[in-house]
Motif scaffolding. Structure first.
Motif, PDB file in Angstrom:
ATOM      1  N   UNK A   1       0.966  -1.140  -0.097  1.00  0.00           N
ATOM      2  CA  UNK A   1       0.086  -0.016   0.086  1.00  0.00           C
ATOM      3  C   UNK A   1       0.733   1.170   0.129  1.00  0.00           C
ATOM      4  N   UNK A   2       0.774   2.026  -1.155  1.00  0.00           N
ATOM      5  CA  UNK A   2       1.595   3.246  -0.992  1.00  0.00           C
ATOM      6  C   UNK A   2       1.175   4.138  -0.122  1.00  0.00           C
ATOM      7  N   UNK A   3       0.013   4.292   0.190  1.00  0.00           N
ATOM      8  CA  UNK A   3      -0.510   5.125   1.328  1.00  0.00           C
ATOM      9  C   UNK A   3      -0.311   4.783   2.630  1.00  0.00           C
ATOM     10  N   UNK A   4       0.478   3.706   2.835  1.00  0.00           N
ATOM     11  CA  UNK A   4       0.866   3.445   4.138  1.00  0.00           C
ATOM     12  C   UNK A   4       2.374   3.224   4.335  1.00  0.00           C
ATOM     13  N   UNK A   5       3.038   4.411   4.387  1.00  0.00           N
ATOM     14  CA  UNK A   5       4.505   4.264   4.281  1.00  0.00           C
ATOM     15  C   UNK A   5       5.067   3.663   5.762  1.00  0.00           C
ATOM     16  N   UNK A   6       6.362   3.148   5.670  1.00  0.00           N
ATOM     17  CA  UNK A   6       6.804   2.418   6.760  1.00  0.00           C
ATOM     18  C   UNK A   6       6.905   3.317   8.066  1.00  0.00           C
ATOM     19  N   UNK A   7       7.017   4.786   7.842  1.00  0.00           N
ATOM     20  CA  UNK A   7       7.147   5.604   8.790  1.00  0.00           C
ATOM     21  C   UNK A   7       6.015   5.914   9.567  1.00  0.00           C
ATOM     22  N   UNK A   8       4.834   5.453   9.218  1.00  0.00           N
ATOM     23  CA  UNK A   8       3.336   5.679  10.004  1.00  0.00           C
ATOM     24  C   UNK A   8       3.339   4.482  10.911  1.00  0.00           C
ATOM     25  N   UNK A   9       4.090   3.434  10.705  1.00  0.00           N
ATOM     26  CA  UNK A   9       4.043   2.371  11.651  1.00  0.00           C
ATOM     27  C   UNK A   9       4.899   2.451  12.714  1.00  0.00           C
ATOM     28  N   UNK A  10       4.694   2.433  14.035  1.00  0.00           N
ATOM     29  CA  UNK A  10       5.778   2.734  15.281  1.00  0.00           C
ATOM     30  C   UNK A  10       5.598   1.956  16.331  1.00  0.00           C
ATOM     31  N   UNK A  11       6.555   1.626  17.080  1.00  0.00           N
ATOM     32  CA  UNK A  11       6.435   1.438  18.562  1.00  0.00           C
ATOM     33  C   UNK A  11       6.039   2.734  19.479  1.00  0.00           C
ATOM     34  N   UNK A  12       5.575   2.497  20.487  1.00  0.00           N
ATOM     35  CA  UNK A  12       4.906   3.926  21.101  1.00  0.00           C
ATOM     36  C   UNK A  12       6.312   4.724  21.603  1.00  0.00           C
ATOM     37  N   UNK A  13       7.504   4.186  22.249  1.00  0.00           N
ATOM     38  CA  UNK A  13       8.494   4.912  22.327  1.00  0.00           C
ATOM     39  C   UNK A  13       9.124   5.691  21.173  1.00  0.00           C
TER      40      UNK A  13
ATOM     41  N   UNK B   1       5.195   3.198  33.419  1.00  0.00           N
ATOM     42  CA  UNK B   1       6.140   3.747  34.280  1.00  0.00           C
ATOM     43  C   UNK B   1       7.428   3.689  33.271  1.00  0.00           C
ATOM     44  N   UNK B   2       8.400   4.105  33.861  1.00  0.00           N
ATOM     45  CA  UNK B   2       9.602   4.456  33.204  1.00  0.00           C
ATOM     46  C   UNK B   2      10.120   3.040  32.812  1.00  0.00           C
ATOM     47  N   UNK B   3      10.793   2.883  31.830  1.00  0.00           N
ATOM     48  CA  UNK B   3      11.289   1.625  31.270  1.00  0.00           C
ATOM     49  C   UNK B   3      12.652   1.806  30.500  1.00  0.00           C
ATOM     50  N   UNK B   4      13.836   1.813  31.228  1.00  0.00           N
ATOM     51  CA  UNK B   4      15.122   1.794  30.444  1.00  0.00           C
ATOM     52  C   UNK B   4      15.321   1.150  29.343  1.00  0.00           C
ATOM     53  N   UNK B   5      14.702  -0.241  29.510  1.00  0.00           N
ATOM     54  CA  UNK B   5      15.157  -1.114  28.491  1.00  0.00           C
ATOM     55  C   UNK B   5      14.482  -0.718  27.271  1.00  0.00           C
ATOM     56  N   UNK B   6      13.222  -0.049  27.375  1.00  0.00           N
ATOM     57  CA  UNK B   6      12.654   0.296  26.255  1.00  0.00           C
ATOM     58  C   UNK B   6      13.048   1.905  25.872  1.00  0.00           C
ATOM     59  N   UNK B   7      13.911   2.445  26.433  1.00  0.00           N
ATOM     60  CA  UNK B   7      14.454   3.884  26.333  1.00  0.00           C
ATOM     61  C   UNK B   7      13.139   4.705  26.576  1.00  0.00           C
ATOM     62  N   UNK B   8      12.280   4.272  27.461  1.00  0.00           N
ATOM     63  CA  UNK B   8      11.187   5.338  27.757  1.00  0.00           C
ATOM     64  C   UNK B   8      11.360   6.109  29.034  1.00  0.00           C
TER      65      UNK B   8
END
Length: 487
Positions: free
Chosen positions: A162-174, A201-208
């Motif tokens: 799908x050309x209208x769903x770029x890779x950059x529109x899919x993300x992990x929350x952090x 809560x804070x999560x250093x492993x997720x860099x959050x």
């Protein structure tokens, strides 16, 4: 049905038999059937490090026709998003809007989400069929947040069509939070899949390093659409419970802070994944939510005695309680050769570490099978790789995915309380150290540990489309479950 007991010698031969699935129709919103059991088998891979042309999980997300309820909900959310976006653009001080889709595992939340995001993005790229009504969506900045790493791999494969769903529109929350904060930008619409996995809560492993993923996202989005099931919260660091505001976070508390004119909440109830009779669904619910020893389902007894072959797929759901884990595994391998996607699963009650070594799930003297290996570079979902019939999957491996048959081991922490005739959880035996890492917003540690284990049981028991096999590691619980068949 009789509780099956027999001896066997475990074979290490791998089932390499392939089956050819139907090609995926390249539309999120189209499909042949709303029943998961009717989906064709996916093409097996010759090399699991390569991308398969067709994945069963891809087929499920992109090839399922929405039910009337799902379609109406999708349209309702589209109208909500457009209306609230117009409102925010006119009056930014009004703050963000929130729409919550709540539902148990298997109620079709992700299917709605995918169809919805597809349509929003089509409108954003000017592909709308209703130019005037959808004009507010043109050139908008929209994102789909995927919390589960295995599921993100799946979405990334699907979006290539799908050309209208770029890779950059899919993300992990952090990643999205850090990106928007760095760019000092605002998202128009953010859809969050499996919001019950957001960090509380804070999560250093997720860099959050914030206090709460959702709190940060509310400050970076105009419209939030959230898919949620509190019974799938599995870690103290991402613990959500609307019935207990003293532990972790409560989605209801965030929701109630939104202007009443800018929020909505919808509960999905129809079960689409586990195509089983009502009494089997009740059995799953009772044992995995309140720890009750349920009555053995009458439908399962009837199916055994009469070998039913009904036209209603629910009547053909295969439910069994086993007293021999090795025998259950042997039967599951036969079913995998026939249907594919039949896998062993277990509660996190057997040691496992991310150190490159193999760890094993052992039950009795005739079952010793390794835990699933950590394979972040393999793009095919664990449930579809041919080699994983020789592994046991954890709740983290299988969450969000379907199986045809699930063979579930209730492990060492799941015991029988004879005095109260119910499940007893020995939390000290549960081996998910990361899941039990104490956080400052967890006040009742023991209670939260109990709920996390119960949630994991619920996730494991709701994976099978065609059948569910259950084995209890604890001898007393195993005997008590077997006894329900005699009554």
């Amino acid at each position: 049905m009789t509780v099956v007991k027999r001896r066997y010698t475990r074979s290490t031969d791998q089932n390499n038999k392939s089956s050819i699935g139907n090609s995926v129709k390249k539309e999120f919103e189209n499909g042949k059937s709303s029943f998961a059991h009717s989906r064709p088998r996916a093409k097996r891979e010759k090399n699991d490090n390569k991308t398969a042309d067709v994945s069963e999980a891809m087929n499920h997300l992109s090839h399922v026709k929405l039910s009337d309820e799902q379609l109406n909900l999708k349209n309702k959310i589209m109208d909500f998003a457009k209306s609230q976006l117009k409102n925010y653009n006119r009056n930014p001080s009004s703050g963000p809007s929130m729409f919550v889709i709540q539902g148990d595992a298997g109620t079709g939340k992700s299917v709605i989400l995918n169809s919805l995001f597809n349509e929003i993005q089509k409108c954003s790229f000017g592909h709308s069929n209703n130019k005037i009504d959808d004009q507010v969506l043109e050139n908008t900045s929209n994102f789909l947040i995927v919390n589960h790493p295995e599921m993100l791999k799946l979405y990334l494969r699907i979006c290539k069509s799908f050309k209208y769903i770029p890779r950059s529109s899919l993300e992990r929350p952090t990643s999205l939070i850090n990106r928007l904060q760095k760019d000092k930008s605002m998202a128009d619409i953010v859809i969050i899949d499996e919001a019950h996995l957001l960090s509380t809560s804070k999560d250093a492993f997720k860099r959050f390093y914030g206090e709460n993923h959702l709190q940060d996202l509310l400050g970076l989005s105009k419209v939030l659409i959230i898919v949620y099931d509190s019974k799938q919260a599995l870690r103290m660091g991402s613990y959500w419970d609307d019935d207990d505001s003293n532990n972790g976070s409560s989605l209801s508390n965030f929701y109630n802070q939104i202007n009443p004119n800018q929020r909505d909440w919808y509960n999905l109830k129809e079960q689409f994944r586990v195509v089983a009779p009502k009494d089997v669904l009740n059995w799953i619910s009772e044992i995995s939510t309140v720890g009750k020893i349920p009555k053995f389902p009458d439908s399962a007894k009837k199916r055994l005695n009469y070998n039913s072959d009904s036209s209603d797929p629910r009547d053909n759901f295969d439910f069994k309680i086993w007293d021999d884990c090795g025998a259950m595994y042997e039967e599951l391998k036969k079913l995998d050769a026939q249907y594919g996607q039949c896998r062993m699963l277990a509660t996190y009650d057997f040691p496992y570490r991310l150190d490159g070594k193999d760890y094993y799930v052992t039950c009795g003297d005739n079952f010793k099978v390794r835990w699933d290996r950590y394979t972040p570079k393999v793009v095919t979902p664990w449930s579809e790789r041919a080699d994983t019939i020789d592994e046991v999957g954890s709740v983290y491996t299988i969450q969000g995915f379907d199986l045809n048959y699930a063979g579930v081991i209730l492990g060492r922490s799941v015991k029988y309380d004879k005095l109260n005739d119910c499940i007893y959880l020995a939390t000290e035996l549960y081996d998910d150290r990361a899941g039990f890492t104490k956080k400052k917003n967890i006040n009742d540690v023991d209670n939260v540990k109990q709920k996390i284990i119960m949630n994991s049981i619920n996730v494991l028991l709701t994976r099978g489309v065609k059948g569910l096999y259950v084995y209890a590691w604890d001898p007393e619980l195993r005997a008590r479950l077997a006894d329900t068949l005699k009554k």
